[in-house]
Design an enzyme around this catalytic site. Structure first.
Site, PDB file in Angstrom:
ATOM      1  N   LYS A  96       0.787  -1.107  -0.088  1.00 41.05           N
ATOM      2  CA  LYS A  96       0.014  -0.039   0.011  1.00 41.05           C
ATOM      3  C   LYS A  96       0.731   1.359   0.039  1.00 41.05           C
ATOM      4  O   LYS A  96       0.500   2.175  -0.705  1.00 41.05           O
ATOM      5  CB  LYS A  96      -0.977   0.056   1.112  1.00 41.05           C
ATOM      6  CG  LYS A  96      -2.085  -0.900   1.074  1.00 41.05           C
ATOM      7  CD  LYS A  96      -3.083  -0.402   2.357  1.00 41.05           C
ATOM      8  CE  LYS A  96      -2.625  -0.803   3.474  1.00 41.05           C
ATOM      9  NZ  LYS A  96      -3.347  -1.452   4.470  1.00 41.05           N
ATOM     10  N   LYS A 171      22.375 -13.961 -26.910  1.00 42.99           N
ATOM     11  CA  LYS A 171      21.018 -14.237 -26.025  1.00 42.99           C
ATOM     12  C   LYS A 171      19.972 -13.795 -27.301  1.00 42.99           C
ATOM     13  O   LYS A 171      20.037 -13.034 -28.189  1.00 42.99           O
ATOM     14  CB  LYS A 171      20.887 -13.324 -24.953  1.00 42.99           C
ATOM     15  CG  LYS A 171      20.419 -11.785 -25.060  1.00 42.99           C
ATOM     16  CD  LYS A 171      19.835 -11.295 -24.194  1.00 42.99           C
ATOM     17  CE  LYS A 171      19.378  -9.670 -24.327  1.00 42.99           C
ATOM     18  NZ  LYS A 171      18.246  -9.560 -25.483  1.00 42.99           N
ATOM     19  N   ASP A 172      18.741 -14.696 -26.929  1.00 44.71           N
ATOM     20  CA  ASP A 172      17.582 -14.387 -27.908  1.00 44.71           C
ATOM     21  C   ASP A 172      17.368 -12.771 -27.706  1.00 44.71           C
ATOM     22  O   ASP A 172      17.410 -12.403 -26.420  1.00 44.71           O
ATOM     23  CB  ASP A 172      16.323 -15.224 -27.405  1.00 44.71           C
ATOM     24  CG  ASP A 172      16.236 -16.494 -28.059  1.00 44.71           C
ATOM     25  OD1 ASP A 172      16.802 -16.502 -29.142  1.00 44.71           O
ATOM     26  OD2 ASP A 172      15.469 -17.237 -27.660  1.00 44.71           O
ATOM     27  N   ASP A 173      16.631 -12.246 -28.665  1.00 42.61           N
ATOM     28  CA  ASP A 173      15.747 -10.903 -28.116  1.00 42.61           C
ATOM     29  C   ASP A 173      14.889 -11.388 -27.332  1.00 42.61           C
ATOM     30  O   ASP A 173      14.064 -12.428 -27.510  1.00 42.61           O
ATOM     31  CB  ASP A 173      15.254 -10.316 -29.653  1.00 42.61           C
ATOM     32  CG  ASP A 173      15.004  -8.828 -29.347  1.00 42.61           C
ATOM     33  OD1 ASP A 173      14.764  -8.392 -28.333  1.00 42.61           O
ATOM     34  OD2 ASP A 173      14.899  -8.326 -30.641  1.00 42.61           O
ATOM     35  N   HIS A 262      16.424 -10.471 -17.784  1.00 44.84           N
ATOM     36  CA  HIS A 262      16.281  -9.386 -18.423  1.00 44.84           C
ATOM     37  C   HIS A 262      15.560  -8.293 -17.734  1.00 44.84           C
ATOM     38  O   HIS A 262      14.762  -8.658 -17.040  1.00 44.84           O
ATOM     39  CB  HIS A 262      15.640  -9.654 -19.884  1.00 44.84           C
ATOM     40  CG  HIS A 262      15.831  -8.602 -20.938  1.00 44.84           C
ATOM     41  ND1 HIS A 262      14.838  -7.464 -20.958  1.00 44.84           N
ATOM     42  CD2 HIS A 262      16.628  -8.454 -21.896  1.00 44.84           C
ATOM     43  CE1 HIS A 262      14.992  -6.610 -22.068  1.00 44.84           C
ATOM     44  NE2 HIS A 262      16.347  -7.333 -22.735  1.00 44.84           N
ATOM     45  N   GLY A 349      22.493   0.129 -26.696  1.00 40.75           N
ATOM     46  CA  GLY A 349      23.373   1.162 -27.335  1.00 40.75           C
ATOM     47  C   GLY A 349      24.718   1.047 -26.943  1.00 40.75           C
ATOM     48  O   GLY A 349      25.582   2.303 -27.436  1.00 40.75           O
ATOM     49  N   GLY A 371      23.942  -5.164 -29.196  1.00 42.67           N
ATOM     50  CA  GLY A 371      23.077  -6.000 -30.428  1.00 42.67           C
ATOM     51  C   GLY A 371      23.141  -4.952 -31.635  1.00 42.67           C
ATOM     52  O   GLY A 371      24.043  -5.569 -32.355  1.00 42.67           O
ATOM     53  N   GLY A 372      22.746  -3.971 -31.810  1.00 41.01           N
ATOM     54  CA  GLY A 372      23.039  -2.994 -32.695  1.00 41.01           C
ATOM     55  C   GLY A 372      24.534  -2.780 -33.030  1.00 41.01           C
ATOM     56  O   GLY A 372      24.939  -2.756 -34.348  1.00 41.01           O
TER      57      GLY A 372
HETATM   58  C1  LIG Z   1      17.976  -1.946 -21.533  1.00 39.69           C
HETATM   59  S1  LIG Z   1      19.087  -3.083 -21.153  1.00 39.69           S
HETATM   60  C2  LIG Z   1      18.454  -4.506 -22.331  1.00 39.69           C
HETATM   61  C3  LIG Z   1      19.459  -4.540 -23.633  1.00 39.69           C
HETATM   62  C4  LIG Z   1      18.686  -5.381 -24.675  1.00 39.69           C
HETATM   63  O1  LIG Z   1      18.045  -6.244 -24.576  1.00 39.69           O
HETATM   64  C5  LIG Z   1      19.123  -5.002 -25.811  1.00 39.69           C
HETATM   65  O2  LIG Z   1      18.522  -5.731 -27.023  1.00 39.69           O
HETATM   66  C6  LIG Z   1      19.890  -3.914 -26.274  1.00 39.69           C
HETATM   67  O3  LIG Z   1      20.311  -3.760 -27.767  1.00 39.69           O
HETATM   68  P1  LIG Z   1      20.991  -2.789 -28.399  1.00 39.69           P
HETATM   69  O4  LIG Z   1      21.026  -3.004 -29.861  1.00 39.69           O
HETATM   70  O5  LIG Z   1      20.743  -1.548 -28.006  1.00 39.69           O
HETATM   71  O6  LIG Z   1      22.586  -3.157 -28.053  1.00 39.69           O
END
Ligand SMILES: CSCCC(=O)C(=O)COP(=O)(O)O
Length: 422
Positions: A96, A171-173, A262, A349, A371-372
């Site tokens: 609460k 890792k998977d998306d 995640h 990023g 990722g990117g």
């Molecule tokens: C906000 S932490 C999770 C990061 C993630 O799962 C991800 O896909 C980041 O991808 P990026 O292309 O920005 O490296």
């Protein structure tokens, strides 16, 4: 002596009597009322009564607005009031109360008794390093990108390219759920095949964290299905399912592979200075307590930014921070309750030009994750992985990225694309 878990709040109010407020919380979230109780009942209820441990009022200075007035309030909650699980603790200390004006839960400390209900990460940072056989450098992870709507061969190709670039984990998306095009068991089969192919070329081992999804009641069975199909790690959207679900999965003796947490949905809880739960509790203490072997969180450097001091607080509680409180500290019992460290994974990023900053803040106990920053490399995904490995090697050797890049075209191309952040 009774055992207590401690919660610390930051409460904002221009005029409140914060000591009175603290007493209201201690009583209201435990026995409900106190002064009105007959003496005989007080004796009986004493062991259930919350205690005000600390109130520190911050009065705004002449230059600060009145709205900047706050107090840090620590309340001790008797363990006897709640069962040994995270939902019971959270509902007690911030159920609460989380809806009662400008108040943020900024710390939690657990009693030895409460901690005894948790075994923490099954593998932890050391266990993950042991599986991979890498102990002398930060690890590198890459994230599948653009996989929704893809068929198995395209997924396999993307996996292979990431692995061939020299990453340690893929890792998977987190938005890849059970689906007819790339169902869990098939996905694991083709990805582990691609991992084996790449491993022959790189000589490296690799963990693939497959996204564990579906109805909560079926998750443990799904995890075991994944293990039978050859999975060697799981990705789990902890905040969508709840900390207790992570705890059940990590404590299950048949789930014998690391679990990667995640942070999806965490932004609904931690960013406000006035409301919610601080990142070091949400993405630090609770994740480690519930048994996450690896924990992703936004970094201070990339696209989804978290302040640096909050990142360092997460790092501290994942790696070293004691989770117990000193209020009802039992040194001998607590010595048996050291939880393994969870591997910190500052993310979002990230590109090679950020590696020196990441290693400055985290040292070697970190997973560099992108990722990117891997798939977006102008020379392709393999070059993306290599550029990161080169940035890590250069930083560990104390060489400036620009200098190292002169003989490493993948790193040079990454720097040309994303630059270097000093
Ligand atoms: C906000 S932490 C999770 C990061 C993630 O799962 C991800 O896909 C980041 O991808 P990026 O292309 O920005 O490296």
């Amino acid at each position: 002596m009774s055992a207590y878990c401690l919660a610390t709040y930051r409460s904002f109010d221009e005029k409140a009597d914060f000591h009175k407020k603290a007493t209201g919380i201690a009583v209201g979230l435990t026995v409900g009322s106190w002064t009105e109780l007959p003496e005989a009942q007080k004796a009986q209820m004493e062991k259930h009564l919350g205690k005000v441990v600390y109130v520190e009022v911050h009065e705004p200075g002449p230059e600060e607005p009145a709205s900047g007035r706050y107090a840090d309030i620590t309340i001790a909650y008797p363990d006897v009031n709640f069962s040994r699980d995270i939902p019971a603790l959270l509902v007690t200390v911030f159920g609460k109360l989380s809806m009662d004006g400008k108040i943020k839960l900024i710390d939690l400390k657990f009693s030895t008794d409460f901690l005894a209900g948790f075994s923490g990460p099954k593998f932890g940072m050391q266990g993950v390093r042991d599986i991979l056989g890498v102990h002398d450098r930060p690890l590198l992870m890459s994230i599948f990108k653009s996989v929704v709507g893809y068929e198995l061969p395209a997924l396999r190709e993307q996996f292979y390219l990431q692995a061939a670039g020299g990453v340690d984990l893929i890792k998977d998306d987190e938005i890849l759920f059970e689906n007819p095009l790339t169902p869990l068991e098939k996905r694991i089969e083709i990805c582990m095949e691609a991992a084996a192919q790449a491993s022959k070329e790189t000589g490296q081992k690799l963990l693939y964290a497959v996204n564990l999804t579906g109805p909560t009641s079926k998750l443990a069975a799904q995890a075991k299905k994944a293990i039978n199909a050859g999975a060697n790690a799981l990705l789990f959207n902890v905040l969508a399912y709840g900390f207790d679900v992570l705890h059940e999965l990590s404590a299950d003796p048949e789930i014998t592979i690391p679990i990667m947490a995640h942070p999806a949905m965490a932004g609904a809880t931690y960013p406000s200075p006035h409301y919610g739960i601080s990142p070091s509790v949400l993405l630090g203490k609770l994740m480690r307590l519930a048994g996450a072997d690896l924990v992703l969180f936004p970094s201070p450097y990339g696209s989804v930014v978290m302040p640096r001091e909050e990142n360092l607080a997460i790092k501290h509680v994942l790696l070293t921070g004691d989770l117990h409180n000193d209020y009802s500290y039992n040194a001998s019992a607590d010595a048996q309750l050291k939880l393994a460290a969870s591997f910190p994974v500052p993310s979002a990023g990230i590109h090679p030009g950020l590696v020196p900053l990441i290693l400055r803040d985290f040292g070697q106990d970190v997973i560099v994750n992108a990722g990117g920053g891997i798939h977006g490399h102008p020379l392709g995904t393999i070059a993306g992985g290599r550029a990161f490995r080169q940035a890590i090697d250069a930083t560990l050797q104390g060489i400036q990225l620009r200098d190292y890049a002169q003989n490493h075209p993948e790193l040079q191309s990454a720097i040309d694309t994303w630059g270097i952040r000093e």
